[in-house]
Scaffold this active site. Structure first.
Site, PDB file in Angstrom:
ATOM      1  N   ASP A   1      95.449  33.967  15.785  1.00 26.45           N
ATOM      2  CA  ASP A   1      95.592  35.200  16.556  1.00 26.45           C
ATOM      3  C   ASP A   1      95.478  34.862  18.044  1.00 26.45           C
ATOM      4  OD1 ASP A   1      95.662  37.769  17.506  1.00 26.45           O
ATOM      5  OD2 ASP A   1      94.126  38.540  16.144  1.00 26.45           O
TER       6      ASP A   1
ATOM      7  N   ASP B   1     101.663  38.625  17.854  1.00 29.87           N
ATOM      8  CA  ASP B   1     100.596  37.707  18.275  1.00 29.87           C
ATOM      9  C   ASP B   1      99.729  37.211  17.116  1.00 29.87           C
ATOM     10  OD1 ASP B   1      99.400  40.120  17.686  1.00 29.87           O
ATOM     11  OD2 ASP B   1      98.103  40.159  19.451  1.00 29.87           O
ATOM     12  N   GLU B   2     100.201  37.365  15.884  1.00 27.69           N
ATOM     13  CA  GLU B   2      99.367  37.045  14.725  1.00 27.69           C
ATOM     14  C   GLU B   2     100.196  36.316  13.674  1.00 27.69           C
ATOM     15  OE1 GLU B   2      96.082  39.475  12.000  1.00 27.69           O
ATOM     16  OE2 GLU B   2      97.424  40.531  13.378  1.00 27.69           O
TER      17      GLU B   2
END
Length: 406
Positions: A9, A103-104
Site C-alpha cells: 500500500d 495505490d494498493e
C-alpha cells in the site's frame, strides 16, 4: 504448502505524489481533495491526521480542524502516472499481481521461499519501489489477503510486517474489530451494541451467533477474525474505462458553464487516452440534478482518441440528456470499451497537420502538466477544477489554442 500473500500500500498516495513534485510540502500538513464547499478529503498527510482529519471527511470540516494545512485539488493524471510506474515494477518482479486500487496491490509469492525467501524478496522489492519512484510504501506478508492487509495497516507509515503461518489469530486478537476488511462504520456500531470491540472476542463467539446477528456476512467476518481467508489473487488486467466528474459548489443551469465543463473533461480524458496509448469506443455522459436524480446516456463510436471527434459527441449526448431544465448538481464523462492503439489518420477527415498538432499539445502537457495548454472553448469558470492542479508555469498563463476543431 502455505500460501505467501504480499499486500502493498502506497502511504497517503496522493499526498506523496504532491510531495514528490514539490519537496517543500515534506513534513507539512497537506490535504488533497475537492476544494469547494461540497468537496471531500481524498487524502490527508499524517500531520493532518493528528488533528482528526481523514479521507472521506467533508472539506469544510477539514478546514475547521486543520486550517494551517496546504489544500490541493490534485491531478488525476499525475497520480495515474505514478501508479503505473509502481505497477510496472511489480509486474516485472512478481509472478502473480492483483491491483485492487490505484495505490494498493496484492502479490502471490507462494513457492518462492525455496529459492529466495519471501520476506527478504518483499523487503528488496519495497526498497526498489522507493528508490525508483521516490514514494513511501508499506507491506504486510502472511498466508492470506486479509491478514496481509491488516498487517500492512499496522506497519504504516513506510514500514513492513510479516505474520508467520500459524500466528494469524494471535496477531489479530488484540486489534479493533474495525481493522477487519468489510467492517465499516455501520457494522462496527452493531458490534458495539453487542459489547464487542476487539477481534479476540469475535474469535471466541460461535459462528452460528455471528450468522444470526449479521446474516451471511457473519460467517465471513468470523472467518477473517480467525485469520481464515481463501480469497484468490485476481490477476491484474488493464482498466477498460476512464472517467471524470464535477460537482458544482452551487447547483446551476448556466449552459455556458456546463458545456465548458464537459468540453474540458472530454479534452482532458482524450489526452489521458493518448498518453496511455488507448482508444475508446463508447462515450457516456452523466447528469445529476439538484433533487439527486441521476441520468446518463451513452453512444457507441468508432475507436478514437481525438478531441475533435469526442468533444462534439459529448456535447450532443448532453443536449439529449438535459431535458428536465432543473438545477444541475453534477456532470460527468466516461470513455469505455478501451483498447490498445495509437490515434490514426482518417483519410476522409483528417490531415497530418491535425495529428502533428495533437502530438505537440501532448508533449507540452506531459512536460508541464495537463492544464498547460487548452482550447479557448474550455476556458472559464466551468473548467477551473478539471484536470491538473496549480499553474505549471509559475504564475504564467497557459497556452490557449484556438483552431477550427472545437
Amino acid at each position: 504448502m502455505n500460501r505467501n500473500i504480499l499486500h502493498l500500500d502506497l502511504d497517503t498516495f496522493f499526498v506523496s505524489c504532491e510531495r514528490r513534485l514539490n519537496s517543500s510540502l515534506i513534513g507539512k500538513p497537506v490535504i488533497v481533495g475537492g476544494t469547494g464547499d461540497r468537496g471531500v478529503v481524498s487524502a490527508a498527510s499524517y500531520e493532518c491526521r493528528a488533528f482528526g482529519v481523514h479521507s472521506g471527511m467533508a472539506m469544510r470540516m477539514a478546514r475547521q480542524l486543520c486550517p494551517q494545512a496546504t489544500y490541493i485539488r490534485g491531478n488525476a493524471s499525475v497520480y495515474t502516472k505514478f501508479s503505473k510506474m509502481v505497477t510496472e515494477i511489480l509486474q516485472e518482479q512478481v509472478p502473480v499481481l492483483e491491483k485492487s486500487s490505484v495505490d494498493e496491490f496484492y502479490a502471490d509469492l507462494t513457492g518462492m521461499d525455496r529459492f529466495f525467501g519471501c520476506y527478504r524478496f518483499a523487503k528488496e522489492l519495497r526498497t526498489k519501489i522507493i528508490k525508483e519512484t521516490g514514494l513511501p510504501i508499506s507491506f504486510g506478508l502472511s498466508v492470506n489477503k486479509t491478514v496481509s492487509k491488516v498487517a500492512t495497516n499496522e506497519a504504516k507509515p513506510d514500514s513492513q510486517l510479516k505474520v508467520d503461518a500459524g500466528f494469524e489469530k494471535i496477531f489479530l486478537e488484540p486489534l479493533s474489530i474495525k481493522k477487519i476488511p468489510m467492517v465499516g462504520e455501520k457494522t462496527f456500531r452493531r458490534f458495539c451494541h453487542l459489547g464487542v470491540k476487539k477481534i479476540g472476542l469475535v474469535q471466541q463467539m460461535p459462528v452460528e451467533m455471528m450468522v444470526s446477528a449479521f446474516g451471511k456476512n457473519g460467517r465471513t467476518i468470523w472467518e477473517r477474525a480467525n485469520g481464515i481467508d481463501r480469497t484468490p489473487i485476481i490477476q491484474y488486467h488493464e482498466r477498460k474505462s476512464i472517467s471524470s466528474e464535477r460537482t458544482y459548489g452551487r447547483d446551476t443551469t448556466d449552459l455556458v458553464k456546463l458545456k465548458t465543463t464537459l468540453r474540458a473533461m472530454a479534452e482532458n480524458l482524450a489526452f489521458q487516452l493518448r498518453a496511455g496509448n488507448k482508444l475508446t469506443s463508447c462515450i457516456t455522459v452523466k447528469v445529476r440534478y439538484s433533487d439527486f436524480q441521476t441520468y446518463s446516456k451513452q453512444l457507441k463510436i468508432p475507436y478514437t482518441a481525438a478531441d475533435h471527434n469526442l468533444i462534439p459527441q459529448v456535447l450532443e449526448l448532453f443536449e439529449k440528456l438535459y431535458q428536465r431544465r432543473l438545477l444541475i448538481r453534477l456532470v460527468g464523462v466516461r470513455y469505455s470499451g478501451l483498447t490498445e492503439g495509437h490515434y490514426q489518420i482518417d483519410l476522409f477527415e483528417n490531415t497530418n497537420r491535425t495529428v502533428n498538432l495533437y502530438k505537440a499539445m501532448d508533449a507540452i502537457r506531459l512536460r508541464y502538466g495537463d492544464r498547460s495548454i487548452m482550447r479557448a472553448a474550455t476556458l472559464g469558470e466551468g473548467s477551473r477544477t478539471i484536470g491538473g492542479q496549480g499553474n505549471p508555469f509559475n504564475g504564467q498563463p497557459p497556452i490557449v489554442l484556438a483552431h477550427r476543431h472545437q
